[in-house]
Design a protein around this motif. Structure first.
Motif, PDB file in Angstrom:
ATOM      1  N   ASN A  31      27.672   5.245  -9.381  1.00  0.00           N
ATOM      2  CA  ASN A  31      27.264   5.195 -10.782  1.00  0.00           C
ATOM      3  C   ASN A  31      27.933   6.324 -11.561  1.00  0.00           C
ATOM      4  O   ASN A  31      28.700   7.108 -10.996  1.00  0.00           O
ATOM      5  CB  ASN A  31      25.732   5.264 -10.915  1.00  0.00           C
ATOM      6  CG  ASN A  31      25.170   6.491 -10.200  1.00  0.00           C
ATOM      7  OD1 ASN A  31      25.721   7.585 -10.305  1.00  0.00           O
ATOM      8  ND2 ASN A  31      24.077   6.303  -9.470  1.00  0.00           N
ATOM      9  N   ASN A 365      23.257   1.631 -24.401  1.00  0.00           N
ATOM     10  CA  ASN A 365      22.748   0.860 -23.256  1.00  0.00           C
ATOM     11  C   ASN A 365      23.857   0.400 -22.317  1.00  0.00           C
ATOM     12  O   ASN A 365      23.683  -0.574 -21.577  1.00  0.00           O
ATOM     13  CB  ASN A 365      21.960  -0.357 -23.763  1.00  0.00           C
ATOM     14  CG  ASN A 365      20.765   0.062 -24.611  1.00  0.00           C
ATOM     15  OD1 ASN A 365      20.046   0.989 -24.251  1.00  0.00           O
ATOM     16  ND2 ASN A 365      20.564  -0.617 -25.743  1.00  0.00           N
ATOM     17  N   SER A 367      26.196  -0.159 -19.208  1.00  0.00           N
ATOM     18  CA  SER A 367      25.872  -0.157 -17.779  1.00  0.00           C
ATOM     19  C   SER A 367      26.583   0.996 -17.068  1.00  0.00           C
ATOM     20  O   SER A 367      27.551   1.564 -17.581  1.00  0.00           O
ATOM     21  CB  SER A 367      26.306  -1.489 -17.147  1.00  0.00           C
ATOM     22  OG  SER A 367      27.729  -1.556 -17.126  1.00  0.00           O
ATOM     23  N   GLN A 368      26.095   1.326 -15.880  1.00  0.00           N
ATOM     24  CA  GLN A 368      26.703   2.408 -15.096  1.00  0.00           C
ATOM     25  C   GLN A 368      28.162   2.089 -14.759  1.00  0.00           C
ATOM     26  O   GLN A 368      29.039   2.954 -14.844  1.00  0.00           O
ATOM     27  CB  GLN A 368      25.901   2.639 -13.807  1.00  0.00           C
ATOM     28  CG  GLN A 368      24.529   3.225 -14.041  1.00  0.00           C
ATOM     29  CD  GLN A 368      24.600   4.623 -14.628  1.00  0.00           C
ATOM     30  OE1 GLN A 368      25.218   5.517 -14.069  1.00  0.00           O
ATOM     31  NE2 GLN A 368      23.962   4.825 -15.777  1.00  0.00           N
ATOM     32  N   LYS A 369      28.414   0.831 -14.410  1.00  0.00           N
ATOM     33  CA  LYS A 369      29.780   0.438 -14.055  1.00  0.00           C
ATOM     34  C   LYS A 369      30.710   0.586 -15.262  1.00  0.00           C
ATOM     35  O   LYS A 369      31.851   1.059 -15.144  1.00  0.00           O
ATOM     36  CB  LYS A 369      29.793  -1.015 -13.564  1.00  0.00           C
ATOM     37  CG  LYS A 369      31.141  -1.467 -13.024  1.00  0.00           C
ATOM     38  CD  LYS A 369      31.060  -2.866 -12.432  1.00  0.00           C
ATOM     39  CE  LYS A 369      32.411  -3.277 -11.864  1.00  0.00           C
ATOM     40  NZ  LYS A 369      32.375  -4.655 -11.311  1.00  0.00           N
ATOM     41  N   GLU A 370      30.210   0.177 -16.435  1.00  0.00           N
ATOM     42  CA  GLU A 370      31.002   0.299 -17.663  1.00  0.00           C
ATOM     43  C   GLU A 370      31.334   1.760 -17.946  1.00  0.00           C
ATOM     44  O   GLU A 370      32.485   2.107 -18.262  1.00  0.00           O
ATOM     45  CB  GLU A 370      30.220  -0.287 -18.844  1.00  0.00           C
ATOM     46  CG  GLU A 370      30.960  -0.187 -20.182  1.00  0.00           C
ATOM     47  CD  GLU A 370      30.126  -0.710 -21.346  1.00  0.00           C
ATOM     48  OE1 GLU A 370      30.444  -0.347 -22.497  1.00  0.00           O
ATOM     49  OE2 GLU A 370      29.158  -1.464 -21.110  1.00  0.00           O
TER      50      GLU A 370
END
Length: 496
Positions: A31, A365, A367-370
């Motif tokens: 992450n 908001n 995402s962790q991957k983003e």
């Protein structure tokens, strides 16, 4: 430049090893917290050595030995100041920062910590501190790329343009792929290489001169003033040299190592390891320059390169005294010093852009991957800007590097220290301290001077600004005081 050149082969093996570590770290990066802070999982050894390696750039193996070689032992005041500053940073800042960042929104970056610590809904602290980081570190990165290019250029006879890309590419690759874990793990390897290089070289110089006593006699014959700690130095000059130690309290790439420790309980052991490494490295760098005076006095026919540029003393001694294979390992220590500092500066810039601008203002908001992939793109973006600046090694922009250490030290140092030890500090105090510290450094350097290193007035005036503005207007909120007390209690309990 032959492909069978032992030094070249050693460099290639070393660079491939660093990239391999990057790919191993990639598998451990799940992450965004992992990517920019290693998931707060660093043990004592990695915390200590990565903090040291990220701090000591090519200056340690080129600048400091060169200064000693040219001017004698009087140039070692800066090393004394750095040792005192680093020790106090470990003692008073490291453990408290580790705890306070976790209690203040699990902050991942310094701007993030300031925002949460002072409940800054205006986000002025985040914007100003992130901008300071981006401007100074991009220029810092450019200077690191220039140093790496100069090393390849002088060692292998490459053109400057080719050396620029070769030196930068390897560092960019492992930071891009592996993030903070890759940087910290490679820093640990690089710290070991720097220590090996700095301890073995002075020993071989002394052996080449016969023995320690013979070396000392030769240095005295060259110029007795080489032994004078106060040679051509006024009181203000000595204070200015020692003042470099103040910079430690505000360097984001060092402070982030404290934030990434697996526990506050790991800090005391890390401090002992880190300070031992630092003292040995600085002693080795000073010794290499000092005994280099004797070696080139005895061998004037070999002194051409160091007469032109004193900063080449370590490189030339290595080339002359060692078997090419060993020389390759030792010279890789210089590359390690450059790469370790450049890599963590790239990552701090990336985290400022991703966490403090992209996530804070554009995609709350995400995402962790983003966020991980945005972080990687930002590493590339900052690196390309830095390479663009580095294309002209005589660029006036690179002269701004002298501002960076003082700028960070004065803008962030007093804010960091007081935020960790004084519950009465407020948002207005923090903002005033940052602005006054940064502005004082620039104004003092450009218009006042007086022979005094600008970090000293910057640090003093920033501290006064924090104290004054924190006592004017509204004080800290109840929740700010409660969080501070909880974190301080955890810190004190860990040190019983």
């Amino acid at each position: 430049m032959s492909a069978s050149n032992p030094t070249l082969i050693t460099f290639v093996v070393y660079i491939l090893a660093m990239v391999l570590i990057g790919f191993v770290a990639y598998r451990a990066t799940k992450n965004f917290s992992d990517y920019i802070l290693g998931g707060r999982s660093l043990g004592s050894v990695v915390t200590a050595l990565s903090a040291g390696a990220s701090d000591m750039s090519g200056w340690l193996l080129m600048g400091l030995p060169g200064a000693i070689f040219v001017a004698g032992i009087s140039e070692s005041w800066i090393a004394i100041g750095l040792i005192i500053g680093a020790y106090l940073n470990w003692l008073f800042v490291a453990g408290r920062l580790r705890v306070q960042t976790e209690h203040n929104g699990n902050a991942l970056t310094l701007p993030d910590y300031f925002t949460n610590r002072f409940e800054d809904n205006s986000r002025l602290l985040r914007i100003f501190s992130a901008l300071v980081i981006l401007v100074f570190f991009t220029i810092y990165c450019a200077s690191g790329i220039v140093a790496g290019a100069r090393l390849f250029e002088s060692t292998f006879g490459m053109s400057y343009d080719t050396a620029l890309w070769v030196g930068a590419a390897a560092t960019i690759l492992y930071v891009f792929v592996g993030g903070f874990l890759a940087v910290s793990w490679t820093d640990t390897v690089q710290a070991a290489m720097m220590l090996f290089a700095l301890l073995i070289t002075p020993v071989f110089v002394i052996l080449a001169l016969g023995n320690f006593d013979a070396a000392m006699v030769t240095i005295e014959q060259a110029n007795p003033a080489n032994f004078d700690m106060f040679r051509n130095l006024s009181f203000i000059a000595i204070i200015s040299l020692m003042g470099w130690g103040l910079g430690y309290f505000g360097q984001p790439h060092i402070l982030v190592r404290f934030m990434a420790a697996d526990s506050v309980k790991s800090i005391p052991a890390a401090r002992r390891i880190g300070m031992t490494w630092m003292v040995l490295c600085l002693a080795g760098a000073v010794s290499a320059g000092f005994f280099g005076i004797a070696y080139f006095s005895n061998n004037p026919e070999l002194a051409g390169p160091v007469t032109q540029n004193g900063e080449r003393v370590f490189i030339e001694l290595t080339k002359i005294l060692f078997n090419p294979w060993v020389a390759g390992v030792v010279l890789s220590g210089i590359l390690a010093a450059v790469m370790s500092t450049l890599s963590c500066q790239l990552l701090v810039c990336s985290s400022a852009l991703t966490e403090d601008f992209y996530k804070a203002f554009l995609r709350k908001n995400a995402s962790q991957k983003e966020l991980v992939w945005v972080g990687r793109v930002m590493v590339l973006l900052i690196a390309l800007v830095a390479i663009g600046i580095a294309y002209n090694p005589d660029s006036k922009v690179l002269g701004l590097v002298a501002y960076a250490w003082a700028g960070f030290g004065a803008a962030f140092g007093p804010v960091v220290i007081l935020s960790l030890v004084w519950k009465g500090m407020t948002r207005n105090g923090a903002l005033a301290g940052m602005v006054v510290g940064a502005v004082t450094v620039v104004v003092w350097k450009e218009f006042i001077g007086l022979g005094l290193y600008e970090i000293i007035p910057g640090f003093i005036l920033a501290t006064l600004a924090i104290l004054i503005f924190s006592n004017v207007g509204k004080g800290p909120s109840k929740t700010m005081i409660e969080k501070f007390d909880e974190a301080e209690k955890e810190y004190q309990d860990a040190h019983i």
